[in-house]
Scaffold this motif. Structure first.
Motif, PDB file in Angstrom:
ATOM      1  N   ILE A  92       4.305  -5.407  -6.278  1.00 33.80           N
ATOM      2  CA  ILE A  92       5.454  -5.198  -7.161  1.00 33.80           C
ATOM      3  C   ILE A  92       5.366  -3.813  -7.793  1.00 33.80           C
ATOM      4  CG2 ILE A  92       5.736  -7.659  -7.633  1.00 33.80           C
ATOM      5  CD1 ILE A  92       4.344  -7.173 -10.359  1.00 33.80           C
ATOM      6  N   PRO A  93       6.505  -3.230  -8.179  1.00 30.07           N
ATOM      7  CA  PRO A  93       6.475  -1.938  -8.880  1.00 30.07           C
ATOM      8  C   PRO A  93       5.747  -2.066 -10.219  1.00 30.07           C
ATOM      9  CG  PRO A  93       8.720  -2.565  -8.270  1.00 30.07           C
ATOM     10  CD  PRO A  93       7.853  -3.747  -8.015  1.00 30.07           C
ATOM     11  N   ARG A  94       4.993  -1.040 -10.597  1.00 29.84           N
ATOM     12  CA  ARG A  94       4.284  -1.078 -11.884  1.00 29.84           C
ATOM     13  C   ARG A  94       5.254  -1.118 -13.067  1.00 29.84           C
ATOM     14  NH1 ARG A  94      -1.089  -0.404 -11.186  1.00 29.84           N
ATOM     15  NH2 ARG A  94      -1.709   0.606  -9.255  1.00 29.84           N
ATOM     16  N   ALA A 117       5.669   4.009  -3.891  1.00 25.31           N
ATOM     17  CA  ALA A 117       4.230   4.252  -3.791  1.00 25.31           C
ATOM     18  C   ALA A 117       3.469   3.789  -5.038  1.00 25.31           C
ATOM     19  CB  ALA A 117       3.966   5.728  -3.546  1.00 25.31           C
ATOM     20  N   ASP A 118       4.177   3.479  -6.109  1.00 27.54           N
ATOM     21  CA  ASP A 118       3.535   3.087  -7.367  1.00 27.54           C
ATOM     22  C   ASP A 118       3.672   1.576  -7.549  1.00 27.54           C
ATOM     23  OD1 ASP A 118       2.209   3.266  -9.768  1.00 27.54           O
ATOM     24  OD2 ASP A 118       3.981   3.913 -10.887  1.00 27.54           O
ATOM     25  N   VAL A 119       2.833   0.852  -6.816  1.00 30.28           N
ATOM     26  CA  VAL A 119       2.904  -0.607  -6.830  1.00 30.28           C
ATOM     27  C   VAL A 119       1.552  -1.208  -7.186  1.00 30.28           C
ATOM     28  CG1 VAL A 119       4.780  -0.733  -5.147  1.00 30.28           C
ATOM     29  CG2 VAL A 119       2.405  -0.746  -4.354  1.00 30.28           C
ATOM     30  N   GLU A 120       1.569  -2.484  -7.536  1.00 31.00           N
ATOM     31  CA  GLU A 120       0.329  -3.208  -7.794  1.00 31.00           C
ATOM     32  C   GLU A 120       0.431  -4.600  -7.188  1.00 31.00           C
ATOM     33  OE1 GLU A 120      -0.364  -3.488 -12.001  1.00 31.00           O
ATOM     34  OE2 GLU A 120       1.710  -3.978 -12.399  1.00 31.00           O
ATOM     35  N   VAL A 162       8.385  -6.859 -12.167  1.00 31.57           N
ATOM     36  CA  VAL A 162       7.720  -5.563 -12.210  1.00 31.57           C
ATOM     37  C   VAL A 162       6.468  -5.740 -13.055  1.00 31.57           C
ATOM     38  CG1 VAL A 162       9.843  -4.222 -11.895  1.00 31.57           C
ATOM     39  CG2 VAL A 162       9.035  -4.705 -14.198  1.00 31.57           C
ATOM     40  N   GLY A 163       5.536  -4.809 -12.947  1.00 25.54           N
ATOM     41  CA  GLY A 163       4.244  -4.944 -13.607  1.00 25.54           C
ATOM     42  C   GLY A 163       4.265  -5.090 -15.110  1.00 25.54           C
TER      43      GLY A 163
END
Length: 103
Positions: A29-31, A38-41, A59-60
């Protein structure tokens, strides 16, 4: 049920793995609401085998539902009452390696 010392396994995005009497899977999921691709966790989630609800809209920064937890290497998390240790995370391959604890 205890499987302490059970072999680690790799969760691939979109594939359910049945362990400890539940199904588990991973979604990235997006942070934040403004994060790029590219900014996922990783988020490990679980539920009844073959009947899981994926938390795709999160989302995060959102509160996590009771059937999901963020995957941080070296930590232990509880999903649907079952403990799993996070061995590693590969964001490029969209994989999480877990070790079942099942306690």
């Amino acid at each position: 049920m205890s499987t302490a010392g059970a072999a680690p396994f790799v969760l691939d995005i979109g594939i359910e793995h049945d362990v400890c009497g539940i199904g588990v899977a991973v979604v990235f999921i997006p942070r934040t609401a403004t994060s790029g691709r590219a900014d996922v966790e990783p988020l490990v989630y679980g539920g009844p085998i073959s009947h899981m609800q994926a938390p795709y809209s999160l989302v995060g920064t959102d509160p996590m539902p009771s059937n999901a937890a963020k995957a941080v290497p070296g930590t232990e998390l509880t999903v649907e009452g079952k403990k799993l240790r996070i061995v590693g995370v590969d964001t490029q391959r969209e994989q999480v390696t877990l070790e079942p604890r099942c306690q």
